[in-house]
Write an enzyme that holds these catalytic residues in place. Structure first.
Site, short mmCIF file in Angstrom:
data_model
loop_
_atom_site.label_atom_id
_atom_site.label_comp_id
_atom_site.label_asym_id
_atom_site.label_seq_id
_atom_site.Cartn_x
_atom_site.Cartn_y
_atom_site.Cartn_z
N CYS A 1 -11.28 4.32 -29.86
CA CYS A 1 -12.54 5.02 -30.12
C CYS A 1 -13.36 5.27 -28.86
CB CYS A 1 -13.34 4.23 -31.13
SG CYS A 1 -12.37 3.95 -32.61
N GLY B 1 0.76 -1.25 0.00
CA GLY B 1 0.00 0.00 0.00
C GLY B 1 0.78 1.28 0.00
N1 LLP Z 1 -1.53 -6.89 -0.89
C1 LLP Z 1 -2.82 -6.96 -1.25
C2 LLP Z 1 -3.70 -7.91 -0.55
C3 LLP Z 1 -3.31 -6.11 -2.27
O1 LLP Z 1 -4.60 -6.17 -2.59
C4 LLP Z 1 -2.43 -5.21 -2.91
C5 LLP Z 1 -2.92 -4.33 -3.98
C6 LLP Z 1 -1.08 -5.19 -2.52
C7 LLP Z 1 -0.67 -6.04 -1.50
C8 LLP Z 1 -0.07 -4.28 -3.14
O2 LLP Z 1 -0.40 -2.95 -2.93
P1 LLP Z 1 0.62 -1.79 -3.38
O3 LLP Z 1 1.85 -1.92 -2.53
O4 LLP Z 1 0.94 -1.99 -4.82
O5 LLP Z 1 -0.14 -0.57 -3.13
N2 LLP Z 1 -4.58 -0.95 -10.03
C9 LLP Z 1 -4.46 0.02 -8.96
C10 LLP Z 1 -3.88 -0.58 -7.69
C11 LLP Z 1 -4.63 -1.79 -7.17
C12 LLP Z 1 -4.01 -2.36 -5.92
C13 LLP Z 1 -4.67 -3.64 -5.56
N3 LLP Z 1 -4.12 -4.31 -4.42
C14 LLP Z 1 -3.67 1.21 -9.47
O6 LLP Z 1 -3.27 1.22 -10.64
O7 LLP Z 1 -3.47 2.18 -8.73
#
Ligand code: LLP
Length: 431
Positions: A356, A252
């Site tokens: 498109c 996160g």
């Molecule tokens: N752990 C779990 C259970 C998760 O659901 C996620 C991300 C992470 C770890 C990793 O989170 P990060 O460190 O990358 O924030 N497509 C979206 C982001 C979706 C994140 C989903 N879960 C974007 O492009 O911002």
């Protein structure tokens, strides 16, 4: 020139992407040279920065028992998985496909944590047979399914319950996961009863508690508040005779796309360590903060189309290649690769793709001086860039290039148009 070396202990390593000899270069490799050789659109990643970020996490824990599990969903390119695996990373996955990728990169299933709200019985069977490190479970239905599959296989299932602490992570509503209204986790107050049930099941082994409240978080406060709740839960369980060995605090940590100021990796880890008792191993699942700033998308300008008060810069990348602007209205910096353009007067531009839909934009209202044929770099696209790409409008997905050792390496060749329909041709109806 070593972007991999943090200038102080607490600073997160930054990308080395600057102009040299009039051309934008990543880790000393000119992006125009990559585009000329590989074509566009192409994702380019710095292996050095990805590794430096992983080391920053690892080093921040010092002597504390920990596991840094890369969230594969951010970028699942095999060479990136392999680079991280070689450093000793674990992996956080959300599907059988991601597990297959991690195994294909040479990593062991024991180093993998399986998250996600909707694991199927087949996926659970695959994971248990492979010897998965831990299943993070998110519902009582899933617990029953895992117990049944584990019993049939005659293999104990290592599990952690993902709890939902009902804490607002203060991020885009599509990527917030720790609120009661989100589909994720089990309400934290229901967890003690669930753990009592788990320890009574023959084929389930309770190993830890997991929590992940959202993505692109720019403050550590909500993460720490969630971790404190989880620690209190673990202490309560311990008093009930339920021993657990790890706390999974999720991923996160945000990055700076525009002017966000997230905490450094070192500061976040230090804050987590402070509130977790020493006897627990700390697991983290970072994705974006490892790979996001280490990647960019190269795209070539096809046309410049004046339209009243603004210009449309039509490029050869589109929302199918980079979905974040269309889906989240995300902001990504756009840099011309030729330095000379910076000295020319810019005009207000929308950088758009050929698809498109009016939602097919990559950047809006930017002051840019551009001409057809120019190469642009769309920055900070190493996370959730290629991973969310699609074949919409029958567009082959971009090539992926990894820069390391002073050179560039194609780590995923550009998809070919024939790849898109070859399986359909096998079953083409006759009339
Ligand atoms: N752990 C779990 C259970 C998760 O659901 C996620 C991300 C992470 C770890 C990793 O989170 P990060 O460190 O990358 O924030 N497509 C979206 C982001 C979706 C994140 C989903 N879960 C974007 O492009 O911002």
């Amino acid at each position: 020139m070593s972007p991999a070396t943090p200038s102080t202990d607490t600073q997160t390593p930054a990308i080395d992407c600057h102009y040299a000899n009039g051309q934008l270069a990543l880790d000393g490799v000119a992006l125009e040279a990559i585009a000329s050789a590989v074509g566009t659109p192409t994702y380019v990643y710095s292996r050095g920065l990805i590794e430096a970020r992983w080391r920053a996490y690892d080093a921040a824990f010092g002597t504390r028992a920990h596991r840094v599990c890369y969230a594969v969903k951010a970028n699942d390119n095999l060479s990136i998985l392999r680079s991280l695996g070689l450093l000793g990373a674990g992996f956080d996955i959300v599907s059988a496909g991601e597990l297959a990728r991690v195994l294909a990169s040479g990593a062991a299933a024991a180093d993998v944590i399986f998250s996600g709200v909707g694991k199927t019985a087949r996926e659970i069977e695959y994971a248990l047979t492979a010897g998965i490190g831990c299943l993070n479970v998110e519902s009582t239905g899933e617990i029953e399914c895992i117990a049944a599959v584990a019993g049939t296989l005659g293999r104990p299932a290592p599990i952690a319950v993902r709890v939902n602490p009902d804490i607002d992570a203060g991020t885009h509503r599509y990527i917030s996961t720790g609120l009661r209204e989100n589909k994720f986790g089990i309400p934290i107050e229901d967890a003690p009863a669930l753990y009592r049930r788990i320890v009574s099941e023959k084929w389930l082994e309770a190993r830890g508690v997991a929590c992940h409240i959202g993505s692109q978080l720019t403050s550590s406060a909500p993460i720490i508040a969630a971790v404190q709740e989880v620690v209190a839960l673990m202490e309560g369980l311990e008093a009930d005779g339920i021993e657990l060995d790890h706390i999974d605090v999720g991923g996160g940590l945000g990055i700076s796309y525009q002017d966000e100021r997230p905490p450094s990796i070192a500061d976040l880890v230090a804050a987590v360590i402070e509130v977790v008792p020493e006897r627990y191993t700390i697991v983290m699942e970072p994705g974006r903060s490892l790979v996001g700033e280490a990647g960019l998308l190269l795209t070539r300008v096809e046309y410049a189309k004046p339209a009243g008060s603004r210009n449309f810069v039509i490029v050869d990348a589109a929302m199918n290649d980079l979905l974040r602007p269309a889906l989240y209205e995300a902001w990504h910096e756009v840099r011309p690769c030729a330095e000379a353009r910076l000295d020319e007067p810019g005009v207000l531009c929308d950088v758009v793709g050929p698809i498109c839909e009016s939602g097919d934009w990559l950047a809006r209202a930017r002051e840019l001086a551009v001409q057809p044929g120019d190469l642009l770099a769309i920055m900070d696209t190493g996370a959730y860039g290629f991973a969310m790409a699609s074949n919409y409008n029958a567009r082959p997905r971009p090539a992926e290039v990894l820069v390391y050792g002073g050179d560039f390496h194609v780590v995923r060749p550009r998809e070919r148009t024939v790849d898109l329909f070859a399986r359909e041709q096998e079953v083409l109806i006759e009339k």
